[in-house]
Design a protein around this motif. Structure first.
Motif, PDB file in Angstrom:
ATOM      1  N   THR A 220       0.816  -1.211   0.000  1.00  0.00           N
ATOM      2  CA  THR A 220       0.000   0.000   0.000  1.00  0.00           C
ATOM      3  C   THR A 220       0.854   1.266   0.000  1.00  0.00           C
ATOM      4  OG1 THR A 220      -1.772   1.192   1.140  1.00  0.00           O
ATOM      5  CG2 THR A 220      -0.202  -0.006   2.528  1.00  0.00           C
ATOM      6  N   ARG A 222      -0.915   4.297   0.404  1.00  0.00           N
ATOM      7  CA  ARG A 222      -1.948   5.272   0.773  1.00  0.00           C
ATOM      8  C   ARG A 222      -1.818   5.798   2.199  1.00  0.00           C
ATOM      9  NH1 ARG A 222      -7.537   2.501  -0.461  1.00  0.00           N
ATOM     10  NH2 ARG A 222      -8.153   4.262   0.860  1.00  0.00           N
ATOM     11  N   TRP A 223      -0.867   5.271   2.973  1.00  0.00           N
ATOM     12  CA  TRP A 223      -0.860   5.602   4.395  1.00  0.00           C
ATOM     13  C   TRP A 223       0.512   6.070   4.872  1.00  0.00           C
ATOM     14  CZ3 TRP A 223      -5.632   5.565   6.540  1.00  0.00           C
ATOM     15  CH2 TRP A 223      -6.616   4.833   5.869  1.00  0.00           C
ATOM     16  N   ASP A 237     -11.243  -0.799   3.087  1.00  0.00           N
ATOM     17  CA  ASP A 237     -10.238   0.134   2.571  1.00  0.00           C
ATOM     18  C   ASP A 237      -8.849  -0.485   2.466  1.00  0.00           C
ATOM     19  OD1 ASP A 237     -12.084   2.197   2.334  1.00  0.00           O
ATOM     20  OD2 ASP A 237     -11.773   2.855   4.398  1.00  0.00           O
ATOM     21  N   SER A 239      -5.600  -1.922   0.844  1.00  0.00           N
ATOM     22  CA  SER A 239      -5.062  -1.559  -0.478  1.00  0.00           C
ATOM     23  C   SER A 239      -3.682  -2.161  -0.724  1.00  0.00           C
ATOM     24  CB  SER A 239      -4.988  -0.029  -0.599  1.00  0.00           C
ATOM     25  OG  SER A 239      -4.255   0.541   0.475  1.00  0.00           O
TER      26      SER A 239
END
Length: 428
Positions: A220, A222-223, A237, A239
């Motif tokens: 991921t 996204r974080w 959520d 990913s």
């Protein structure tokens, strides 16, 4: 040395050692799991400021000097040092009587990290080859080869336990530790040896690994600003997974010998299954494919039946496909009992320790057996309605656990699962 017999011998877990993003001992790791604490943070092993992914589950405050003298450390990689520390702890936990057995009746089966040159070394070599002065060609010290040889780490583990019998290095990626523990279990069952050290170690927190998995789209991105929230198995959520690092080594022992020497027995290992999906290299089959067969084989060998399992330490990577496939496989094997199971993913807290991942799952299972506490799946804020099992969201659950199934599924389609049950009352 033991000879193979037709009698199948029982197998006890008598020692556990760990170095993980949650702590540098098995006890610290268990506390982190039970508390639902995240070990994911910003990458510190290299400058990741320009990378699409800048987080990982990293080992913290690890002191290599406490593990081995300088002369030995120079031949051990970061991952191998983790493995040696975990092995030393496992042997100490197994007790002084561990060394009473014939060392040639003691083996090791360990999943090691994949050794290779660092990308920077290849860049340096390429630069020198393209220059006009070949006298400055980058050369490595011969001993540097040892740093990238997974068998050196495996041999270090074997040395920690004075294992002079069969020593096997396993390379099945994310299923590695489960295969190692399962194959060590078989060797004791069949009389090839009386004791084994087993588990896995890895440290894919290098810039080459992070970049490679980023390009693959498996981890991921996204974080980066909220690392603790990044690994979210079974959440809507999710990913991609989060890379981690560490080692888990366990001491396994023939049951009667362990009882006779008064060893503390954490659990009995009672079933093992291993299969191949034969589907795709990276994706899990949507129907659960080989995973359900590996689980079925492990549960069948245990003699407990599906309803005898109370907890599943899931592979639970936080990728959309894997979490759905694993859930389908669980439903396929357990039927209505799946609704009563606790299923949780330690990777939500540690990230994915690849070759060592199943070892963390075993720590979760042992803690659940011992304390009746099932570790949570953290970051499960918006459950995926397509999945729908009890993934123990965000907080540990108090639940009697008699037996637990440990799952491990890997790139390449390899699957390994094993069952542990409480030792209470079994010693007699």
């Amino acid at each position: 040395m033991s000879t193979t017999t037709t009698a199948v011998r029982r197998v006890a877990v008598t020692g556990v050692g760990a170095v993980t993003p949650l702590g540098n001992t098995a006890a610290e790791t268990w506390r982190g799991l039970a508390e639902g604490r995240s070990g994911v943070s910003r990458l510190e092993t290299f400058d990741a400021s320009t990378f699409p992914v800048r987080i990982a589950g990293q080992v913290k405050d690890f002191d290599p000097k406490a593990v081995a003298p300088a002369k030995r450390r120079r031949h051990l990689s970061r991952a191998a040092l983790f493995a040696l520390a975990a092995a030393q702890e496992a042997v100490a936990d197994a007790g002084e009587g561990w060394h009473d057995a014939d060392p040639y009746d003691r083996g090791a089966v360990v999943a090691g990290t994949v050794g290779r040159p660092e990308l920077q070394e290849l860049v340096d070599m390429s630069y020198q080859l393209s220059s006009s002065d070949f006298h400055d060609l980058y050369r490595q010290a011969p001993s540097d080869v040892l740093l990238r040889n997974q068998n050196v780490g495996v041999s270090a583990v074997a040395g920690a336990g004075d294992c002079r019998g069969p020593v096997v290095s396993v390379s099945t990626a994310c299923a590695g530790a489960a295969h190692a523990i399962g194959e060590a279990y078989r060797r004791i069952q069949e009389g090839e040896c009386a004791q084994t050290l087993a588990g896995g170690f890895d440290a894919l927190t290098t810039w080459m690994d992070v970049l490679g998995f980023s390009l693959l789209g498996a981890i991921t991105d996204r974080w980066n600003d909220e690392p603790e929230r990044a690994s979210r198995p079974f959440d809507s959520d999710r990913s991609g997974f989060v890379l981690g690092e560490g080692a888990v080594i366990v001491a396994l022992e023939e049951w009667d010998s362990a009882v006779a020497r008064g060893a503390h027995i954490h659990a009995e290992l009672v079933g093992y299954g291993s299969t191949l999906n034969a589907y795709r290299i990276t994706d899990s089959p949507p129907d659960g494919g080989g995973a359900v067969t590996a689980m079925r084989d492990a549960v069948a060998e245990s003699g407990l039946g599906p309803e005898g399992i109370d907890y599943i330490a899931a592979h639970g990577t936080s990728t959309p496909g894997n979490d759905a496939s694993e859930t389908t496989a669980i439903r396929g094997l357990f039927g209505e009992h799946a609704e009563r199971l606790c299923v949780s993913s330690p990777k939500s807290m540690t990230g994915h320790l690849t070759s060592a991942a199943a070892g963390v799952n075993l720590i979760a299972a042992l803690g659940a057996l011992r304390e009746g506490v099932v570790p949570p799946t953290i970051n499960l804020d918006t459950p995926d309605p397509k999945l729908g099992l009890d993934y123990v969201p965000n907080r540990a659950a108090r639940r009697p656990v008699r037996a637990a199934l440990v799952n491990a599924f890997a790139f390449g389609g390899t699957n390994a699962c094993f069952v542990v049950k409480s030792p209470e009352g079994a010693a007699a």
